[in-house]
Design a protein around this motif. Structure first.
Motif, PDB file in Angstrom:
ATOM      1  N   LEU A 170       3.180  13.916   2.807  1.00 23.12           N
ATOM      2  CA  LEU A 170       2.820  14.994   1.875  1.00 23.12           C
ATOM      3  C   LEU A 170       4.079  15.698   1.383  1.00 23.12           C
ATOM      4  CD1 LEU A 170      -0.333  16.571   3.541  1.00 23.12           C
ATOM      5  CD2 LEU A 170      -0.231  15.438   1.336  1.00 23.12           C
ATOM      6  N   GLY A 171       5.040  15.896   2.323  1.00 21.63           N
ATOM      7  CA  GLY A 171       6.298  16.544   1.953  1.00 21.63           C
ATOM      8  C   GLY A 171       7.031  15.715   0.916  1.00 21.63           C
ATOM      9  N   ASN A 172       7.070  14.378   1.168  1.00 19.43           N
ATOM     10  CA  ASN A 172       7.748  13.483   0.217  1.00 19.43           C
ATOM     11  C   ASN A 172       7.069  13.522  -1.138  1.00 19.43           C
ATOM     12  OD1 ASN A 172       9.577  12.734   2.076  1.00 19.43           O
ATOM     13  ND2 ASN A 172       8.561  10.819   2.656  1.00 19.43           N
ATOM     14  N   THR A 173       5.720  13.433  -1.090  1.00 14.53           N
ATOM     15  CA  THR A 173       4.965  13.413  -2.352  1.00 14.53           C
ATOM     16  C   THR A 173       5.201  14.711  -3.117  1.00 14.53           C
ATOM     17  OG1 THR A 173       3.321  12.124  -1.209  1.00 14.53           O
ATOM     18  CG2 THR A 173       2.680  12.996  -3.343  1.00 14.53           C
ATOM     19  N   GLU A 174       5.218  15.812  -2.345  1.00 15.58           N
ATOM     20  CA  GLU A 174       5.435  17.115  -2.979  1.00 15.58           C
ATOM     21  C   GLU A 174       6.806  17.141  -3.668  1.00 15.58           C
ATOM     22  OE1 GLU A 174       3.351  19.450  -3.226  1.00 15.58           O
ATOM     23  OE2 GLU A 174       4.478  21.292  -3.628  1.00 15.58           O
ATOM     24  N   LYS A 175       7.807  16.607  -2.913  1.00 14.69           N
ATOM     25  CA  LYS A 175       9.170  16.598  -3.459  1.00 14.69           C
ATOM     26  C   LYS A 175       9.217  15.721  -4.706  1.00 14.69           C
ATOM     27  CE  LYS A 175      13.567  15.153  -1.900  1.00 14.69           C
ATOM     28  NZ  LYS A 175      13.764  13.893  -1.258  1.00 14.69           N
ATOM     29  N   LEU A 176       8.605  14.520  -4.571  1.00 13.73           N
ATOM     30  CA  LEU A 176       8.601  13.600  -5.706  1.00 13.73           C
ATOM     31  C   LEU A 176       7.875  14.191  -6.907  1.00 13.73           C
ATOM     32  CD1 LEU A 176       7.909  10.180  -3.954  1.00 13.73           C
ATOM     33  CD2 LEU A 176       9.999  10.905  -5.071  1.00 13.73           C
ATOM     34  N   LYS A 177       6.756  14.878  -6.588  1.00  6.33           N
ATOM     35  CA  LYS A 177       5.964  15.468  -7.680  1.00  6.33           C
ATOM     36  C   LYS A 177       6.801  16.506  -8.430  1.00  6.33           C
ATOM     37  CE  LYS A 177       2.970  18.761  -7.395  1.00  6.33           C
ATOM     38  NZ  LYS A 177       2.067  19.557  -6.588  1.00  6.33           N
ATOM     39  N   ASN A 178       7.515  17.337  -7.655  1.00  4.66           N
ATOM     40  CA  ASN A 178       8.339  18.370  -8.296  1.00  4.66           C
ATOM     41  C   ASN A 178       9.442  17.737  -9.145  1.00  4.66           C
ATOM     42  OD1 ASN A 178       6.783  20.303  -7.154  1.00  4.66           O
ATOM     43  ND2 ASN A 178       8.130  20.639  -5.404  1.00  4.66           N
ATOM     44  N   GLU A 179      10.058  16.689  -8.547  1.00  6.00           N
ATOM     45  CA  GLU A 179      11.110  16.001  -9.311  1.00  6.00           C
ATOM     46  C   GLU A 179      10.529  15.364 -10.557  1.00  6.00           C
ATOM     47  OE1 GLU A 179      13.881  14.812  -5.494  1.00  6.00           O
ATOM     48  OE2 GLU A 179      12.984  13.214  -6.699  1.00  6.00           O
ATOM     49  N   PHE A 180       9.339  14.801 -10.371  1.00  7.19           N
ATOM     50  CA  PHE A 180       8.670  14.141 -11.495  1.00  7.19           C
ATOM     51  C   PHE A 180       8.401  15.145 -12.614  1.00  7.19           C
ATOM     52  CE2 PHE A 180       4.490  13.182 -13.420  1.00  7.19           C
ATOM     53  CZ  PHE A 180       4.813  12.036 -14.102  1.00  7.19           C
TER      54      PHE A 180
ATOM     55  N   GLY B 235       9.882   7.434 -13.343  1.00  8.41           N
ATOM     56  CA  GLY B 235       9.705   6.996 -11.956  1.00  8.41           C
ATOM     57  C   GLY B 235       8.329   6.416 -11.688  1.00  8.41           C
ATOM     58  N   ILE B 236       7.592   6.115 -12.760  1.00  9.13           N
ATOM     59  CA  ILE B 236       6.264   5.519 -12.517  1.00  9.13           C
ATOM     60  C   ILE B 236       6.135   4.121 -13.109  1.00  9.13           C
ATOM     61  CG2 ILE B 236       4.849   7.574 -12.142  1.00  9.13           C
ATOM     62  CD1 ILE B 236       4.233   7.645 -15.064  1.00  9.13           C
ATOM     63  N   GLY B 237       7.172   3.679 -13.841  1.00 14.28           N
ATOM     64  CA  GLY B 237       7.109   2.349 -14.465  1.00 14.28           C
ATOM     65  C   GLY B 237       6.832   1.245 -13.461  1.00 14.28           C
ATOM     66  N   LEU B 238       7.607   1.207 -12.376  1.00 18.46           N
ATOM     67  CA  LEU B 238       7.427   0.140 -11.385  1.00 18.46           C
ATOM     68  C   LEU B 238       6.107   0.279 -10.636  1.00 18.46           C
ATOM     69  CD1 LEU B 238      10.858  -0.627  -9.676  1.00 18.46           C
ATOM     70  CD2 LEU B 238       9.502  -2.087 -11.164  1.00 18.46           C
ATOM     71  N   ALA B 239       5.712   1.547 -10.376  1.00 18.20           N
ATOM     72  CA  ALA B 239       4.434   1.764  -9.683  1.00 18.20           C
ATOM     73  C   ALA B 239       3.290   1.193 -10.518  1.00 18.20           C
ATOM     74  CB  ALA B 239       4.218   3.244  -9.424  1.00 18.20           C
ATOM     75  N   VAL B 240       3.324   1.468 -11.807  1.00 18.32           N
ATOM     76  CA  VAL B 240       2.263   0.965 -12.698  1.00 18.32           C
ATOM     77  C   VAL B 240       2.347  -0.565 -12.791  1.00 18.32           C
ATOM     78  CG1 VAL B 240       1.431   0.966 -15.085  1.00 18.32           C
ATOM     79  CG2 VAL B 240       2.110   3.110 -14.019  1.00 18.32           C
ATOM     80  N   SER B 241       3.572  -1.101 -12.959  1.00 17.84           N
ATOM     81  CA  SER B 241       3.739  -2.559 -13.068  1.00 17.84           C
ATOM     82  C   SER B 241       3.206  -3.255 -11.817  1.00 17.84           C
ATOM     83  CB  SER B 241       5.214  -2.913 -13.226  1.00 17.84           C
ATOM     84  OG  SER B 241       5.710  -2.311 -14.384  1.00 17.84           O
ATOM     85  N   ASP B 242       3.577  -2.712 -10.674  1.00 14.05           N
ATOM     86  CA  ASP B 242       3.150  -3.306  -9.401  1.00 14.05           C
ATOM     87  C   ASP B 242       1.621  -3.355  -9.327  1.00 14.05           C
ATOM     88  OD1 ASP B 242       3.695  -4.267  -6.742  1.00 14.05           O
ATOM     89  OD2 ASP B 242       2.929  -2.347  -6.018  1.00 14.05           O
ATOM     90  N   GLU B 243       1.004  -2.246  -9.718  1.00 14.92           N
ATOM     91  CA  GLU B 243      -0.457  -2.159  -9.657  1.00 14.92           C
ATOM     92  C   GLU B 243      -1.087  -3.184 -10.609  1.00 14.92           C
ATOM     93  OE1 GLU B 243      -1.685   0.146  -7.452  1.00 14.92           O
ATOM     94  OE2 GLU B 243      -3.636  -0.810  -7.819  1.00 14.92           O
ATOM     95  N   ILE B 244      -0.531  -3.276 -11.815  1.00 17.74           N
ATOM     96  CA  ILE B 244      -1.076  -4.229 -12.804  1.00 17.74           C
ATOM     97  C   ILE B 244      -1.000  -5.657 -12.252  1.00 17.74           C
ATOM     98  CG2 ILE B 244      -0.625  -5.288 -15.071  1.00 17.74           C
ATOM     99  CD1 ILE B 244       0.180  -2.481 -16.065  1.00 17.74           C
ATOM    100  N   ILE B 245       0.171  -6.005 -11.688  1.00 19.44           N
ATOM    101  CA  ILE B 245       0.329  -7.371 -11.157  1.00 19.44           C
ATOM    102  C   ILE B 245      -0.614  -7.591  -9.970  1.00 19.44           C
ATOM    103  CG2 ILE B 245       1.959  -8.978 -10.061  1.00 19.44           C
ATOM    104  CD1 ILE B 245       2.408  -8.584 -13.073  1.00 19.44           C
TER     105      ILE B 245
END
Ligand code: ADP
Length: 472
Positions: free
Chosen positions: A247-257, A436-446
């Motif tokens: 959750l801490g990581n996600t929070e940090k990533l979300k803020n950075e995002f 920072g979501i390009g690869l996440a989306v690509s991975d999901e699509i594949i």
């Protein structure tokens, strides 16, 4: 840590254990004690009764040959009573057929059988036998057995009554029951203490875990629990700790995002506004006017690309990303994408090498989505490349699978970042453009296509991304 009484919890584990566990165990113990006590009492009374019966049987077999006549019998019975050996244990009284006592080991001669229940029973019993338990006139608990003596023609000639005190037997029974109760009490005490210890070992950590969970839910992800045991509780502690870290990581990533997306949005917007203001002024020559329009158009395109990426991501998250799967010529798609990047390669002074295969199997895919993935991979290969770098695109098929590899000679990815780069919002360098979501989306699509996307990289040397798709 403060005391927590979770809202909505009416019965604690301890109360439930007290009612269901301990209550049940104590009931069983009580039932067992009662049952055992009854059995012991019945067993001892039955033993005494059969001992008395044995005596009377013995007596009958001794008398049977001689007991022909009433008068003779009286003498014989008198002898029997007089010579009776166990006088301390038993009181034996012989009665005539008229009910008078003719001899008794207690020495009393005025005893009459009137009112003796065992005597009444014996008279009507086919086996000539009657027994009774109760208290005598001295308040002593006794067991009495009466045996009717008959001649060969079944005529009653007299009776013999055996009486024994039950005090000793009752004392023995009480002692045994006392022993059972003590054992039951010891078991109960043991159950209570072991139960309290066990419940405490659950309740205390559970309270700490729920307190930590409450702190985490209030937005503080820095809490960590101490793992004390290697059991289910320990596993729960690990899970809660992992959850807090995640959750801490996600929070940090979300803020950075949010900050990087805001930055991404602000740059083209500033540029668009600047040019719009310039164009609005009267003194703009035609060339500047055209340049301004070109910039506005390019920047708007960038904005809509970013918005599209964000929408895709949100659709993926909510499972609303619909794939239009059809038989697709993957080679044609790849050709088109690589071709679209040739201008950029020239402009950025990057060598784009395309190792084009002669043939590739068709795949069942959504062509637009696959193109989106390939564009993302090539875009990354350019974005994270070095000046004068190289990008290699290769494709081949093996064992019914189609492989597409995009390699670059760019900055590479550190080993510690590698496992994270497919995660949403993850960026190694927050200063470089990108959501920072390009690869996440690509991975999901594949993944939805039944394939896989793997990233290999050597920091400082380059990165290779491989897309694997099942061929048709
Ligand atoms: P972004 O929009 O930030 O590029 P991606 O999801 O496409 O987001 O990539 C996530 C992160 O992975 C990037 O921020 C970058 O740090 C790293 N990355 C992706 N591709 C490469 C590459 N070819 N070379 C080096 N780093 C890369």
């Amino acid at each position: 840590m403060g005391k927590v009484k979770p809202v909505g919890v009416r019965k604690s584990i301890a109360t439930r254990w007290l009612i269901h566990g301990l209550g049940f165990a104590i009931s069983i113990i009580i039932i067992a004690i009662v049952a055992l006590s009854f059995s012991i009492k019945t067993y001892i009374y039955n033993s005494i009764e059969s001992a008395l019966r044995g005596r009377s049987d013995e007596m009958i077999s001794n008398l049977s040959l001689r007991a022909e006549k009433e008068a003779e019998l009286s003498n014989t019975l008198r002898d029997y009573v007089r010579n009776f050996t166990d006088k301390n244990e038993l009181e034996v009284t012989a009665f005539s057929v008229y009910g008078d006592a003719i001899a008794s080991t207690s020495g009393m001669s005025n005893i009459s059988y009137e009112g003796f229940k065992d005597m009444e029973m014996a008279m009507y019993d086919p086996d000539n036998f009657g027994n009774w338990e109760g208290t005598n006139e001295y308040g002593e608990k006794i067991m009495a057995i009466t045996r009717i003596v008959r001649d060969r023609n079944d005529k009653a000639l007299g009776a013999v009554r055996y009486v024994t005190s039950l005090e000793k037997a009752d004392r023995m029974i009480s002692q045994t029951i006392g022993l059972f109760i003590s054992i039951g009490a010891v078991i109960t005490v043991f159950l209570v203490f072991s139960g309290i210890y066990f419940i405490r070992s659950i309740i205390t950590p559970v309270k700490q875990i729920s307190e930590s969970a409450r702190i985490i839910s209030s937005g503080n992800f820095n809490v960590r629990l101490n793992k004390k045991t290697d059991d289910e509780i320990g596993y729960l502690v690990d899970t809660v700790n992992d959850m807090a870290v995640e959750l801490g990581n996600t929070e940090k990533l979300k803020n950075e995002f949010i900050s990087s997306v805001s930055h991404e949005l602000r740059t083209p917007l500033t540029s668009i506004r600047g040019w719009a203001e310039t164009l609005a002024s009267a003194q703009v020559d035609e060339e500047t006017f055209k340049k301004g329009l070109r910039v506005i158009s390019k920047e708007s395109e960038r904005l809509s690309g970013l918005v599209e990426e964000l929408l895709d991501f949100s659709r993926l998250q909510s499972g609303r990303l619909v794939m239009n799967m059809v038989k697709t010529d993957i080679l044609a798609e790849l050709d088109e994408v690589v071709f679209a990047f040739t201008d950029r390669a020239r402009a950025e002074n990057v060598k784009l090498i395309y190792d084009e295969p002669d043939i590739l199997p068709y795949v069942k895919a959504d062509a637009n989505r696959i193109r989106q993935v390939l564009v993302n991979l090539l875009d990354n290969a350019f974005k994270y490349n070095k000046e004068g770098g190289e990008i290699k695109v290769a494709a081949y098929s093996e064992k019914g699978m189609v492989y597409i590899k995009v390699s670059d000679s760019g900055i590479g990815i550190r080993e510690k970042d590698l496992p994270n780069i497919k995660k949403k919002f993850y960026k190694v360098n927050t200063m470089i453009k990108g959501s920072g979501i390009g690869l996440a989306v690509s991975d999901e699509i594949i993944n939805i296509h039944g394939g896989s996307l793997t990233v290999e990289s050597i920091y400082g040397t380059g990165t290779t991304v491989t897309v694997t798709l099942p061929g048709m």
